[in-house]
Design a protein around this motif. Structure first.
Motif, PDB file in Angstrom:
ATOM      1  N   ALA A 605       0.823  -1.212   0.000  1.00 33.17           N
ATOM      2  CA  ALA A 605       0.000   0.000   0.000  1.00 33.17           C
ATOM      3  C   ALA A 605       0.857   1.261   0.000  1.00 33.17           C
ATOM      4  CB  ALA A 605      -0.933  -0.021   1.206  1.00 33.17           C
ATOM      5  N   TYR A 606       1.977   1.188   0.691  1.00 32.08           N
ATOM      6  CA  TYR A 606       2.871   2.346   0.750  1.00 32.08           C
ATOM      7  C   TYR A 606       4.287   1.873   0.423  1.00 32.08           C
ATOM      8  CZ  TYR A 606      -1.125   4.153   3.311  1.00 32.08           C
ATOM      9  OH  TYR A 606      -2.393   4.508   3.676  1.00 32.08           O
ATOM     10  N   CYS A 607       4.958   2.621  -0.431  1.00 31.65           N
ATOM     11  CA  CYS A 607       6.303   2.242  -0.859  1.00 31.65           C
ATOM     12  C   CYS A 607       7.205   3.465  -0.762  1.00 31.65           C
ATOM     13  CB  CYS A 607       6.276   1.704  -2.291  1.00 31.65           C
ATOM     14  SG  CYS A 607       7.900   1.213  -2.897  1.00 31.65           S
ATOM     15  N   HIS A 667      11.841   3.486 -16.764  1.00 29.02           N
ATOM     16  CA  HIS A 667      11.502   3.799 -15.375  1.00 29.02           C
ATOM     17  C   HIS A 667      11.527   2.572 -14.460  1.00 29.02           C
ATOM     18  CE1 HIS A 667      10.273   7.767 -16.751  1.00 29.02           C
ATOM     19  NE2 HIS A 667       9.518   7.190 -17.681  1.00 29.02           N
ATOM     20  N   TRP A 668      11.313   1.387 -15.027  1.00 23.74           N
ATOM     21  CA  TRP A 668      11.190   0.191 -14.195  1.00 23.74           C
ATOM     22  C   TRP A 668      12.035  -0.942 -14.788  1.00 23.74           C
ATOM     23  CZ3 TRP A 668       8.376  -0.013  -9.679  1.00 23.74           C
ATOM     24  CH2 TRP A 668       7.489   1.039  -9.437  1.00 23.74           C
ATOM     25  N   ARG A 669      12.434  -1.848 -13.922  1.00 24.53           N
ATOM     26  CA  ARG A 669      13.053  -3.087 -14.371  1.00 24.53           C
ATOM     27  C   ARG A 669      12.711  -4.190 -13.374  1.00 24.53           C
ATOM     28  NH1 ARG A 669      17.905  -4.812 -12.086  1.00 24.53           N
ATOM     29  NH2 ARG A 669      18.808  -3.424 -10.506  1.00 24.53           N
ATOM     30  N   SER A 670      12.663  -5.418 -13.880  1.00 21.12           N
ATOM     31  CA  SER A 670      12.344  -6.566 -13.033  1.00 21.12           C
ATOM     32  C   SER A 670      13.627  -7.175 -12.493  1.00 21.12           C
ATOM     33  CB  SER A 670      11.567  -7.619 -13.831  1.00 21.12           C
ATOM     34  OG  SER A 670      11.406  -8.796 -13.064  1.00 21.12           O
ATOM     35  N   LYS A 671      13.593  -7.568 -11.230  1.00 22.57           N
ATOM     36  CA  LYS A 671      14.750  -8.211 -10.606  1.00 22.57           C
ATOM     37  C   LYS A 671      14.700  -9.725 -10.754  1.00 22.57           C
ATOM     38  CE  LYS A 671      16.634  -6.360  -7.073  1.00 22.57           C
ATOM     39  NZ  LYS A 671      16.991  -5.894  -5.700  1.00 22.57           N
ATOM     40  N   LEU A 672      13.707 -10.220 -11.520  1.00 22.82           N
ATOM     41  CA  LEU A 672      13.609 -11.651 -11.771  1.00 22.82           C
ATOM     42  C   LEU A 672      14.674 -12.058 -12.783  1.00 22.82           C
ATOM     43  CD1 LEU A 672      11.908 -14.237 -11.191  1.00 22.82           C
ATOM     44  CD2 LEU A 672      10.562 -13.647 -13.207  1.00 22.82           C
ATOM     45  N   LEU A 673      15.477 -13.053 -12.452  1.00 25.45           N
ATOM     46  CA  LEU A 673      16.561 -13.479 -13.327  1.00 25.45           C
ATOM     47  C   LEU A 673      16.047 -14.255 -14.525  1.00 25.45           C
ATOM     48  CD1 LEU A 673      19.217 -14.554 -10.660  1.00 25.45           C
ATOM     49  CD2 LEU A 673      19.005 -12.369 -11.867  1.00 25.45           C
ATOM     50  N   SER A 702      13.905   5.649 -10.130  1.00 27.81           N
ATOM     51  CA  SER A 702      13.890   6.920  -9.402  1.00 27.81           C
ATOM     52  C   SER A 702      12.737   6.888  -8.405  1.00 27.81           C
ATOM     53  CB  SER A 702      13.731   8.095 -10.365  1.00 27.81           C
ATOM     54  OG  SER A 702      13.510   9.302  -9.648  1.00 27.81           O
ATOM     55  N   LEU A 703      12.939   7.529  -7.254  1.00 30.56           N
ATOM     56  CA  LEU A 703      11.867   7.600  -6.250  1.00 30.56           C
ATOM     57  C   LEU A 703      10.693   8.436  -6.727  1.00 30.56           C
ATOM     58  CD1 LEU A 703      13.895   7.987  -2.930  1.00 30.56           C
ATOM     59  CD2 LEU A 703      12.570   6.005  -3.675  1.00 30.56           C
ATOM     60  N   SER A 704      10.912   9.260  -7.714  1.00 31.15           N
ATOM     61  CA  SER A 704       9.818  10.094  -8.222  1.00 31.15           C
ATOM     62  C   SER A 704       8.892   9.330  -9.160  1.00 31.15           C
ATOM     63  CB  SER A 704      10.394  11.306  -8.943  1.00 31.15           C
ATOM     64  OG  SER A 704      11.196  10.887 -10.056  1.00 31.15           O
ATOM     65  N   THR A 705       9.291   8.136  -9.581  1.00 30.88           N
ATOM     66  CA  THR A 705       8.447   7.341 -10.476  1.00 30.88           C
ATOM     67  C   THR A 705       7.328   6.691  -9.671  1.00 30.88           C
ATOM     68  OG1 THR A 705      10.331   6.891 -11.926  1.00 30.88           O
ATOM     69  CG2 THR A 705       8.408   5.438 -12.101  1.00 30.88           C
ATOM     70  N   CYS A 706       6.102   6.984 -10.024  1.00 28.63           N
ATOM     71  CA  CYS A 706       4.944   6.429  -9.304  1.00 28.63           C
ATOM     72  C   CYS A 706       3.992   5.684 -10.218  1.00 28.63           C
ATOM     73  CB  CYS A 706       4.187   7.540  -8.573  1.00 28.63           C
ATOM     74  SG  CYS A 706       5.159   8.322  -7.261  1.00 28.63           S
ATOM     75  N   ALA A 731       1.707   5.385  -5.405  1.00 29.17           N
ATOM     76  CA  ALA A 731       1.692   6.304  -4.264  1.00 29.17           C
ATOM     77  C   ALA A 731       0.299   6.551  -3.737  1.00 29.17           C
ATOM     78  CB  ALA A 731       2.346   7.631  -4.655  1.00 29.17           C
ATOM     79  N   LYS A 732      -0.731   6.103  -4.470  1.00 33.49           N
ATOM     80  CA  LYS A 732      -2.105   6.340  -4.054  1.00 33.49           C
ATOM     81  C   LYS A 732      -2.756   5.026  -3.681  1.00 33.49           C
ATOM     82  CE  LYS A 732      -2.695  10.370  -7.080  1.00 33.49           C
ATOM     83  NZ  LYS A 732      -3.471  10.948  -8.200  1.00 33.49           N
ATOM     84  N   ASP A 733      -3.277   4.977  -2.484  1.00 31.47           N
ATOM     85  CA  ASP A 733      -3.980   3.779  -2.019  1.00 31.47           C
ATOM     86  C   ASP A 733      -5.439   3.907  -2.427  1.00 31.47           C
ATOM     87  OD1 ASP A 733      -4.722   1.477  -0.869  1.00 31.47           O
ATOM     88  OD2 ASP A 733      -4.432   2.101   1.207  1.00 31.47           O
ATOM     89  N   THR A 734      -5.728   3.532  -3.672  1.00 32.13           N
ATOM     90  CA  THR A 734      -7.061   3.759  -4.226  1.00 32.13           C
ATOM     91  C   THR A 734      -8.085   2.754  -3.757  1.00 32.13           C
ATOM     92  OG1 THR A 734      -6.436   2.429  -6.146  1.00 32.13           O
ATOM     93  CG2 THR A 734      -6.073   4.804  -6.293  1.00 32.13           C
ATOM     94  N   ARG A 735      -7.669   1.595  -3.270  1.00 29.78           N
ATOM     95  CA  ARG A 735      -8.648   0.593  -2.844  1.00 29.78           C
ATOM     96  C   ARG A 735      -8.144  -0.085  -1.574  1.00 29.78           C
ATOM     97  NH1 ARG A 735     -10.734  -3.972  -6.790  1.00 29.78           N
ATOM     98  NH2 ARG A 735     -12.552  -2.655  -6.903  1.00 29.78           N
TER      99      ARG A 735
END
Length: 846
Positions: A605-607, A667-673, A702-706, A731-735
């Motif tokens: 919910a929060y990261c 902006h993102w990458r997977s840590k799955l090998l 980046s921490l700014s990526t949401c 960053a938004k807990d919509t549900r």
């Protein structure tokens, strides 16, 4: 394919000695070469390659790779091609020799094929490989070699059945072996000894693996087993007992004897041709015959005194039986007059039609009912003390089963409404009983209440589990404290074998041993595809000793048994005349059988870090498991990021794969090998693990990526799949986890009396009296069952004293939350019964 320049052979000899030795003796040098090429002498430059060894079809056993070999002469290079793609040159193992007879160079190339390579190719084509050989004149292609994964399923599609056959009769034992690759070989065993038709011509094995005993002999009695085997495994069917019996036969009659002193002669015969054996029938008829010698020599006389004595004795016996019957009838009528068969006021039976209160007529006897806890009431309900009218003792004793021990003295009022009590006090009292010490202490998944002959309902919210106690199910004059709970699967292991899997929660209702006049209805979810052609679904019940036993097989229910099931698309309705611990266990009959899996996605919910986790739960599609996962995620602070999806998971021995795609790489990458994650087949099929899930750990740059957009795929290898298209802001807990799903069932856990039913008691009685009696035009309970689409259970309804009441019980169990009583009234009107009009009266008009 481009040719590489020159070979590279790892050899310890100098180049000059190597060439000389290679030509004269055919020395072999083996190693991994970067190119399978060579230069042919001019004498052989006009020859096409000729294959000495071509790749053959292979089977992969378990995880052991297979080796394909290709040998050609003369050839400058050889490469393998698999499924239309060239195999990388580093995967080739090359060996060069010279044929001493012809001096032609010989090249041999081998490659290894793994299980993972074959599993990646699924669809229309099978996995195949062939090798291509080159010379300066041209190319040649070898035959295709097909590589398949070998397996042998556990269950026989048809097993031999035991038989009892007469002597010299032909016997046919059928066997359809399990599906397998390669196709299994079949042999038959008798008492663990292999049957060889060549040595015993009385046996014959057909091309479709059936065993024929041409003429049954006594020596052929035994246990017959069908055995299927291939390179992977060996499977044995259940043994079928063949019993060869001999029916007895009469010998010839003996000669008539001489005329005796009683003026009669006789003759006899024996049951010895043959004598009955191995359970055969005895001879039918007389073994002794007598005949008067002559009518003149033996005149018939009548002994008058003996006949009179016989008749007098018969008359005396008849008189005694008549007197005994009269006494029994009088005793029965006297006992019946003493029973409490009346209700103090009929307004209790019409629930909201005439709400009113009734005071007990004998307040000084309030100590007769001593069951606690004292329950509160609702505002619009009947209030009155229910007590036994047998005033011989000062305590109410429940002696019809292992019920709770007597509780402290005090008045107890049973209300027409919700039952509320102190859960801790109830569990502490329940746990003191010997049988209940193993019950879970989780009050969130337990419901209980106190009930009398008016019946009621227990519900465990948000689990799909409920227990309907119909009116008159509890005998009049009795009050039972009944509980309903869900057992944890890991705390209560069921013995599962072969292709068996748990299809429902393990549900306990009790106390066991209570006396019921009519069956109660236990409703619980299941996760099968509800196709009985694909399943053998069994109802299991736990005994007092803790062992599990099969009490019912779906589709083969007997109306005389105390259990009966209706299997709906997602729910099982169990009619039971006994309380206890129950579970549904399914055994797949073929690969078409499928379980419903519910796929649910959660995230943090929060990261506040760069890492972000997505958890994918793969659970049985039942509400109780979903509730547990939701509660656990709420404690972990998780959030639901998409609607749950349903996946049909087939009994194909293939694993479940999960992968994530289409993430914005900037902006993102997977840590799955690896390219995907995998859940083994048996972890899912067993059904005993509650929180089975995979976690995808992602990292934002980046921490700014949401914003996160991606595609998450879940599929069974060579089976069905589901895809989640995710697009949300981390960053938004919509549900919130429990905002929608944990508040679906807000009704009370226990309802007693008329408030537990939609049909008022007196109206129900009128409907039953109207429809139970057969009607010539069919306007009776049978038409009601047809209109409610319950005609499959006609024989079960017909076996009950009041078929209509059982149909109404099932309707109440199905439509408690969503039923429209006016729709039922419309059905009654279509049947032509005027009693239906009373349904249309609203509570306000009453």
């Amino acid at each position: 394919m481009p040719l590489l320049q020159g070979p590279f052979v790892r050899c310890r000899f100098s180049a000059t000695l190597l060439v000389l030795w290679f030509i004269l003796t055919g020395f072999t040098c083996t190693g991994s070469e970067h190119a399978a090429t060579a230069t042919l002498p001019a004498a052989f430059s006009d020859l096409l390659p000729h294959f000495l060894v071509e790749p053959e079809d292979e089977f992969i056993v378990k995880n052991k790779p297979v080796t394909l070999t290709c040998r050609s002469t003369p050839a400058t290079q050889i490469y393998f091609k698999c499924n239309g793609e060239w195999v990388h040159q580093d995967d080739h193992l090359i060996e060069r020799t010279v044929d001493p007879a012809t001096a032609l160079p010989i090249m041999q190339v081998t490659i290894d094929i793994t299980r993972q390579q074959v599993e990646k190719v699924f669809g229309l084509d099978e996995y195949w490989c062939q090798c291509v050989a080159w010379s300066t004149t041209g190319t040649q292609k070898s035959q295709k070699a097909y590589i398949r994964i070998a397996y042998l399923r556990k269950n026989f599609e048809e097993e031999p059945q035991g038989k009892e056959v007469a002597l010299d009769q032909e016997v046919l034992l059928r066997c359809h072996p399990p599906e397998g690759v390669p196709q299994s070989e079949v042999e038959w065993q008798r008492n663990e000894d292999v049957i060889d038709p060549a040595s015993d011509p009385n046996f014959f094995i057909t091309t479709d693996h059936n065993l024929i005993i041409k003429k049954a002999r006594l020596a052929d009695t035994g246990n017959y087993t069908c055995v299927a085997k291939n390179i992977v495994a060996r499977r044995k069917s259940n043994s079928a007992t063949v019993l060869v019996y001999v029916d007895g036969g009469w010998s010839e009659w003996s000669k008539w004897s001489a005329c005796g002193a009683e003026c009669s002669m006789w003759r006899s015969r024996d049951c010895t041709q043959p004598s009955p054996g191995t359970g055969g029938k005895d001879c039918q008829g007389l073994d002794l015959q007598s005949l008067n010698c002559t009518s003149e020599q033996c005149p018939q006389t009548v002994n008058g005194a003996e006949d009179v004595a016989l008749y007098v004795g018969m008359v005396a016996v008849v008189l005694c039986l008549t007197l005994l019957l009269i006494v029994v009838v009088l005793v029965y009528r006297r006992k019946k007059e003493g029973l409490d068969a009346d209700v103090a006021d009929s307004s209790i039976l019409t629930t909201g039609f005439q709400p009113m209160g009734i005071k007990p007529s004998k307040p000084e006897n309030s100590h007769l009912l001593t069951i606690q806890p004292d329950l509160t009431t609702t505002t619009t309900s009947y209030q009155g003390t229910l007590r036994s009218r047998h005033d011989g003792t000062g305590k109410f004793s429940m002696t019809n089963g292992p019920l709770l021990d007597p509780l402290p003295n005090g008045s107890h009022t049973l209300h027409n409404g919700k039952l509320n009590s102190d859960p801790a006090e109830y569990v502490s009292r329940l746990s003191t009983q010997t049988y209940f010490k193993t019950l879970p202490r989780d009050m969130a998944n337990t419901s209980y209440g106190t009930f009398n002959f008016l019946g009621g309902r227990l519900t465990i919210p948000n689990t799909g589990i409920s227990l309907l106690i119909p009116p008159e199910a509890i005998p009049r004059g009795k009050i039972y404290e009944i509980y309903l709970t869900v057992q944890r699967k890991e705390d209560l292991r069921l013995p599962l074998a072969g292709c068996q899997t748990l299809l429902s929660p393990v549900v306990s209702c009790g106390p066991p041993g209570v006396v019921l006049s009519r069956p109660v209805i236990l409703s619980m979810d299941h996760c099968s595809d509800a196709c009985l052609d694909n399943w053998a679904v069994r109802l299991k019940k736990q005994s007092y000793e803790g062992t599990w036993e099969d009490v019912l097989l779906m589709g083969e229910e007997l109306v005389s048994e105390p259990y009966y099931c209706q299997l709906e698309a997602e729910t099982c309705r169990l009619f039971s005349e006994q309380l206890g611990t129950f579970a549904l266990v399914g055994e797949s009959l073929h690969m078409g059988a499928a379980k419903r899996l519910r796929l649910v996605l959660f995230s943090d919910a929060y990261c506040s870090t760069l890492e972000y986790n997505i958890r994918v739960y793969c659970m049985d599609d039942t509400q109780d498991v979903f509730k547990e996962v939701m509660q656990m995620e709420r404690q972990l602070g998780g959030r639901l990021i998409d609607e749950p999806h349903v996946l049909l998971f087939k009994d194909s021995y293939h694993n479940l794969r999960l992968s994530i795609h289409d993430m914005p790489q900037a902006h993102w990458r997977s840590k799955l090998l690896a390219g995907y994650q995998e859940i083994p087949f048996y972890h899912i099929w067993n059904g005993s693990q509650r929180y089975l899930h995979c976690t995808f750990t992602l990292e934002r740059l980046s921490l700014s990526t949401c914003e996160l957009t991606c595609q998450l795929c879940v599929w069974q290898v060579e089976g069905e799949g589901q895809s989640f298209s995710l697009d949300f802001n981390i960053a938004k807990d919509t549900r919130a986890v429990d905002s929608e799903f944990l508040l679906m069932d807000s009704n009370g856990t226990a309802l007693a009396g008329p408030s537990a039913f939609q049909i008022p008691y007196l109206i129900r009685q009128k409907i039953c009296s109207s429809l139970d009696a057969p009607c010539p035009n069919g306007a009776d309970w049978r038409m009601l069952a047809q209109r409610l689409k319950l005609e499959r259970h006609m024989s079960f309804f017909a076996s009950k004293a009041s078929p209509t009441s059982v149909i109404l019980d099932l309707w109440e169990a199905q439509h408690f939350h969503s039923g429209n009583i006016n729709q039922l009234a419309t059905v009654m009107a279509d049947i032509g019964k005027q009693e239906a009009m009373i349904f249309l009266v609203s509570d306000g008009e009453c």
